[in-house]
Design a protein around this motif. Structure first.
Motif, PDB file in Angstrom:
ATOM      1  N   HIS A 102       0.800  -1.218   0.000  1.00  0.00           N
ATOM      2  CA  HIS A 102       0.000   0.000   0.000  1.00  0.00           C
ATOM      3  C   HIS A 102       0.842   1.282   0.000  1.00  0.00           C
ATOM      4  O   HIS A 102       0.492   2.235  -0.715  1.00  0.00           O
ATOM      5  N   SER A 156      -0.112   4.000  -2.761  1.00  0.00           N
ATOM      6  CA  SER A 156      -0.960   5.087  -2.258  1.00  0.00           C
ATOM      7  C   SER A 156      -0.435   6.474  -2.591  1.00  0.00           C
ATOM      8  O   SER A 156      -1.142   7.458  -2.385  1.00  0.00           O
ATOM      9  N   HIS A 193      -6.561   7.083  -5.509  1.00  0.00           N
ATOM     10  CA  HIS A 193      -7.524   7.612  -4.550  1.00  0.00           C
ATOM     11  C   HIS A 193      -8.776   8.124  -5.259  1.00  0.00           C
ATOM     12  O   HIS A 193      -9.890   7.972  -4.740  1.00  0.00           O
ATOM     13  N   PHE A 231      -9.127   2.391   2.318  1.00  0.00           N
ATOM     14  CA  PHE A 231      -7.727   2.813   2.223  1.00  0.00           C
ATOM     15  C   PHE A 231      -7.563   4.107   1.419  1.00  0.00           C
ATOM     16  O   PHE A 231      -6.451   4.618   1.286  1.00  0.00           O
ATOM     17  N   ALA A 232      -8.669   4.607   0.842  1.00  0.00           N
ATOM     18  CA  ALA A 232      -8.608   5.872   0.111  1.00  0.00           C
ATOM     19  C   ALA A 232      -8.541   7.033   1.095  1.00  0.00           C
ATOM     20  O   ALA A 232      -9.147   7.004   2.160  1.00  0.00           O
ATOM     21  N   ASP A 233      -7.795   8.051   0.730  1.00  0.00           N
ATOM     22  CA  ASP A 233      -7.544   9.181   1.637  1.00  0.00           C
ATOM     23  C   ASP A 233      -8.008  10.474   0.961  1.00  0.00           C
ATOM     24  O   ASP A 233      -7.354  10.987   0.052  1.00  0.00           O
ATOM     25  N   MET A 234      -9.142  11.001   1.413  1.00  0.00           N
ATOM     26  CA  MET A 234      -9.684  12.236   0.845  1.00  0.00           C
ATOM     27  C   MET A 234      -8.750  13.415   1.103  1.00  0.00           C
ATOM     28  O   MET A 234      -8.584  14.285   0.238  1.00  0.00           O
ATOM     29  N   GLN A 235      -8.121  13.440   2.263  1.00  0.00           N
ATOM     30  CA  GLN A 235      -7.218  14.540   2.590  1.00  0.00           C
ATOM     31  C   GLN A 235      -6.024  14.559   1.638  1.00  0.00           C
ATOM     32  O   GLN A 235      -5.584  15.621   1.195  1.00  0.00           O
ATOM     33  N   TYR A 236      -5.511  13.380   1.319  1.00  0.00           N
ATOM     34  CA  TYR A 236      -4.387  13.302   0.386  1.00  0.00           C
ATOM     35  C   TYR A 236      -4.805  13.781  -1.002  1.00  0.00           C
ATOM     36  O   TYR A 236      -4.041  14.460  -1.695  1.00  0.00           O
TER      37      TYR A 236
END
Length: 262
Positions: A203, A207, A213, A230-235
């Motif tokens: 990951h 990632s 994402h 595991f998806a990151d909205m902030q990223y």
């Protein structure tokens, strides 16, 4: 004289409209099937992947038909791929138009990105509707999440396109490396897999890719049974804002050279 004078906004609107019409003729006029390619291109990608993985007897995600799962990855990636490819040649293909004072390379890039974004949204919605008509459907999840993800995705692709239009003009050889970059991204961006199915030790290597994402969050917004844990909205927010700022800065520093290079 004042009755025919136009505001800067009206001039910009007319420029964008003229460019949009020109881009649509360029994009679809040379193909025999014309505008049908809006749906045929993602549909063919989807059908090939569905055929391959159906032959292997694999079902990707419980509660989500394989065709819908694939479409949730193919449609965003095709939008990214078109922006990537076309922005490298945005200046060269519109060079003759920059002699007009009202038109700048920025207008050409924005028009191309907006056209591809509209094509992406239309093809995604239309193919979801067609599949639902044939009984291939899944429970819808979160409209607001889809809106947020696509606004960020549009900003990311616009920033990338502005930077690439400068690089493509300064380094014409860059266009040859475009496919070499897109091919590995196709296999690393979750187009035909979910991050849940990948061992967690990999990951950190996957990632870093904002496209992954985007696709994970798109599927989460589309399908109630999909959990992009595991998806990151902030990223994605940071990547999109950062790429848009980078693209605007690169363009701002080089736009005069782009115009003078004609």
């Amino acid at each position: 004289m004042n009755s025919i004078s136009r505001t800067p906004w009206q001039i910009q609107r007319d420029v964008m409209h003229a460019l949009l019409v020109r881009e649509m003729k360029t994009r679809f006029g040379k193909w025999r099937l014309g505008y049908a390619w809006v749906l045929l291109e993602p549909a063919m990608h989807m059908l090939v992947l569905v055929a391959v993985f159906s032959f292997l007897g694999r079902e990707f995600y419980p509660g989500i038909p394989t065709a819908l799962f694939m479409l949730g990855g193919i449609a965003p990636f095709l939008f990214f791929g078109q922006c990537f490819t076309k922005s490298l040649a945005a200046v060269a293909s519109n060079r003759g138009l920059f002699s007009y004072r009202q038109l700048r390379p920025f207008d050409a890039v924005v028009t191309r990105v907006l056209l591809e974004f509209c094509i992406y949204l239309f093809s995604l919605v239309a193919l979801l509707g067609i599949l639902a008509w044939f009984g291939v459907a899944a429970t819808f999840n979160d409209f607001l999440l889809l809106v947020a993800v696509n606004i960020l995705f549009l900003g990311f692709c616009l920033g990338l396109s502005l930077a690439l239009c400068v690089f493509g003009e300064r380094f014409p050889e860059a266009a040859k490396f475009g496919p070499m970059i897109q091919r590995p991204l196709y296999f690393m961006s979750g187009v035909f897999f979910s991050l849940e199915h990948i061992p967690e030790e990999y990951h950190p290597y996957l990632s870093w890719n904002p496209l992954l994402h985007v696709i994970e969050l798109t599927r989460e917004g589309l399908f109630a049974s999909y959990h992009g844990m595991f998806a990151d909205m902030q990223y994605l927010v940071m990547s999109s804002v950062g790429m848009l700022a980078f693209g605007l800065l690169v363009y701002r520093a080089n736009w005069r050279d782009l115009v003078r290079s004609q």
